[in-house]
Write a protein that holds these residues in place. Structure first.
Motif, PDB file in Angstrom:
ATOM      1  N   ARG A  39     -77.112  39.592 -30.568  1.00  0.00           N
ATOM      2  CA  ARG A  39     -76.441  40.512 -31.489  1.00  0.00           C
ATOM      3  C   ARG A  39     -77.323  41.731 -31.714  1.00  0.00           C
ATOM      4  N   ASP A  40     -76.731  42.796 -32.214  1.00  0.00           N
ATOM      5  CA  ASP A  40     -77.463  44.043 -32.437  1.00  0.00           C
ATOM      6  C   ASP A  40     -78.535  43.917 -33.514  1.00  0.00           C
ATOM      7  N   ILE A  41     -78.386  42.978 -34.425  1.00  0.00           N
ATOM      8  CA  ILE A  41     -79.341  42.862 -35.527  1.00  0.00           C
ATOM      9  C   ILE A  41     -80.546  41.986 -35.178  1.00  0.00           C
ATOM     10  N   ALA A  42     -80.541  41.377 -34.010  1.00  0.00           N
ATOM     11  CA  ALA A  42     -81.631  40.475 -33.613  1.00  0.00           C
ATOM     12  C   ALA A  42     -82.918  41.259 -33.356  1.00  0.00           C
ATOM     13  N   HIS A  43     -84.028  40.685 -33.783  1.00  0.00           N
ATOM     14  CA  HIS A  43     -85.329  41.308 -33.544  1.00  0.00           C
ATOM     15  C   HIS A  43     -85.823  41.048 -32.124  1.00  0.00           C
ATOM     16  N   LEU A  44     -85.434  39.911 -31.560  1.00  0.00           N
ATOM     17  CA  LEU A  44     -85.822  39.529 -30.202  1.00  0.00           C
ATOM     18  C   LEU A  44     -84.578  39.170 -29.411  1.00  0.00           C
ATOM     19  N   THR A  45     -84.637  39.373 -28.101  1.00  0.00           N
ATOM     20  CA  THR A  45     -83.535  38.926 -27.251  1.00  0.00           C
ATOM     21  C   THR A  45     -83.747  37.452 -26.915  1.00  0.00           C
ATOM     22  N   HIS A  46     -82.695  36.808 -26.439  1.00  0.00           N
ATOM     23  CA  HIS A  46     -82.820  35.416 -26.025  1.00  0.00           C
ATOM     24  C   HIS A  46     -83.857  35.293 -24.905  1.00  0.00           C
ATOM     25  N   ALA A  47     -83.880  36.273 -24.017  1.00  0.00           N
ATOM     26  CA  ALA A  47     -84.815  36.230 -22.892  1.00  0.00           C
ATOM     27  C   ALA A  47     -86.256  36.263 -23.371  1.00  0.00           C
ATOM     28  N   GLN A  48     -86.559  37.075 -24.378  1.00  0.00           N
ATOM     29  CA  GLN A  48     -87.921  37.119 -24.903  1.00  0.00           C
ATOM     30  C   GLN A  48     -88.318  35.780 -25.497  1.00  0.00           C
ATOM     31  N   VAL A  49     -87.386  35.131 -26.154  1.00  0.00           N
ATOM     32  CA  VAL A  49     -87.670  33.825 -26.752  1.00  0.00           C
ATOM     33  C   VAL A  49     -87.869  32.766 -25.666  1.00  0.00           C
ATOM     34  N   ILE A  50     -87.100  32.825 -24.599  1.00  0.00           N
ATOM     35  CA  ILE A  50     -87.193  31.850 -23.506  1.00  0.00           C
ATOM     36  C   ILE A  50     -88.436  32.076 -22.659  1.00  0.00           C
ATOM     37  N   GLU A  51     -88.787  33.323 -22.384  1.00  0.00           N
ATOM     38  CA  GLU A  51     -89.918  33.602 -21.500  1.00  0.00           C
ATOM     39  C   GLU A  51     -91.263  33.152 -22.079  1.00  0.00           C
ATOM     40  N   THR A  52     -91.400  33.166 -23.385  1.00  0.00           N
ATOM     41  CA  THR A  52     -92.679  32.787 -23.986  1.00  0.00           C
ATOM     42  C   THR A  52     -93.041  31.328 -23.692  1.00  0.00           C
ATOM     43  N   PRO A  53     -92.207  30.345 -24.044  1.00  0.00           N
ATOM     44  CA  PRO A  53     -92.596  28.964 -23.711  1.00  0.00           C
ATOM     45  C   PRO A  53     -92.604  28.696 -22.205  1.00  0.00           C
ATOM     46  N   ALA A  54     -91.749  29.410 -21.462  1.00  0.00           N
ATOM     47  CA  ALA A  54     -91.746  29.217 -20.004  1.00  0.00           C
ATOM     48  C   ALA A  54     -93.063  29.677 -19.399  1.00  0.00           C
ATOM     49  N   SER A  55     -93.576  30.818 -19.831  1.00  0.00           N
ATOM     50  CA  SER A  55     -94.849  31.296 -19.289  1.00  0.00           C
ATOM     51  C   SER A  55     -96.003  30.416 -19.732  1.00  0.00           C
ATOM     52  N   HIS A  56     -95.940  29.891 -20.942  1.00  0.00           N
ATOM     53  CA  HIS A  56     -96.989  28.976 -21.396  1.00  0.00           C
ATOM     54  C   HIS A  56     -96.970  27.691 -20.569  1.00  0.00           C
ATOM     55  N   ARG A  57     -95.784  27.216 -20.273  1.00  0.00           N
ATOM     56  CA  ARG A  57     -95.667  25.978 -19.486  1.00  0.00           C
ATOM     57  C   ARG A  57     -96.148  26.189 -18.052  1.00  0.00           C
ATOM     58  N   LEU A  58     -95.912  27.383 -17.504  1.00  0.00           N
ATOM     59  CA  LEU A  58     -96.384  27.679 -16.154  1.00  0.00           C
ATOM     60  C   LEU A  58     -97.902  27.787 -16.106  1.00  0.00           C
ATOM     61  N   THR A  59     -98.508  28.290 -17.173  1.00  0.00           N
ATOM     62  CA  THR A  59     -99.962  28.471 -17.170  1.00  0.00           C
ATOM     63  C   THR A  59    -100.710  27.230 -17.611  1.00  0.00           C
ATOM     64  N   ALA A  60    -100.089  26.368 -18.405  1.00  0.00           N
ATOM     65  CA  ALA A  60    -100.724  25.130 -18.863  1.00  0.00           C
ATOM     66  C   ALA A  60     -99.690  24.013 -18.808  1.00  0.00           C
ATOM     67  N   PRO A  61     -99.540  23.376 -17.652  1.00  0.00           N
ATOM     68  CA  PRO A  61     -98.468  22.395 -17.482  1.00  0.00           C
ATOM     69  C   PRO A  61     -98.622  21.101 -18.276  1.00  0.00           C
ATOM     70  N   ALA A  62     -99.747  20.909 -18.933  1.00  0.00           N
ATOM     71  CA  ALA A  62     -99.907  19.702 -19.762  1.00  0.00           C
ATOM     72  C   ALA A  62     -98.967  19.802 -20.962  1.00  0.00           C
ATOM     73  N   PRO A  63     -98.535  18.684 -21.496  1.00  0.00           N
ATOM     74  CA  PRO A  63     -97.652  18.720 -22.660  1.00  0.00           C
ATOM     75  C   PRO A  63     -98.307  19.457 -23.823  1.00  0.00           C
ATOM     76  N   ALA A  64     -97.504  20.181 -24.587  1.00  0.00           N
ATOM     77  CA  ALA A  64     -98.031  20.945 -25.716  1.00  0.00           C
ATOM     78  C   ALA A  64     -98.488  20.026 -26.850  1.00  0.00           C
ATOM     79  N   VAL A  65     -97.847  18.866 -26.982  1.00  0.00           N
ATOM     80  CA  VAL A  65     -98.185  17.925 -28.031  1.00  0.00           C
ATOM     81  C   VAL A  65     -98.567  16.601 -27.383  1.00  0.00           C
ATOM     82  N   ALA A  66     -99.718  16.109 -27.724  1.00  0.00           N
ATOM     83  CA  ALA A  66    -100.171  14.831 -27.170  1.00  0.00           C
ATOM     84  C   ALA A  66     -99.588  13.677 -27.979  1.00  0.00           C
TER      85      ALA A  66
END
Length: 72
Positions: A39-66
């Motif tokens: 929507r026009d009022i959103a501060h972030l796009t869906h893509a920005q929200v998706i790319e962040t955890p995806a890039s973290h997972r690509l750089t550190a493939p271990a689970p985020a929570v043990a």
């Protein structure tokens, strides 16, 4: 004998820029924003929200929570 001297600048940025370039080449942001427009009022796009955890997972493939999780 000819001697050539050139300056070399080396940046050690690590894996995040590599992951970002990989996601750009796959056009993840474009695909997500086409399939899930925000929507026009959103501060972030869906893509920005998706790319962040995806890039973290690509750089550190271990689970985020043990300690288990789904299927453990």
């Amino acid at each position: 004998m000819e001697c050539v001297v050139s300056a070399v600048v080396e940046n050690r940025l690590g894996a995040p820029p590599v992951a970002a370039e990989f996601l750009r080449r796959l056009d993840v942001a474009g695909t997500v924003d086409r399939l899930c427009p925000g929507r026009d009022i959103a501060h972030l796009t869906h893509a920005q929200v998706i790319e962040t955890p995806a890039s973290h997972r690509l750089t550190a493939p271990a689970p985020a929570v043990a300690g288990g999780g789904l299927g453990a």
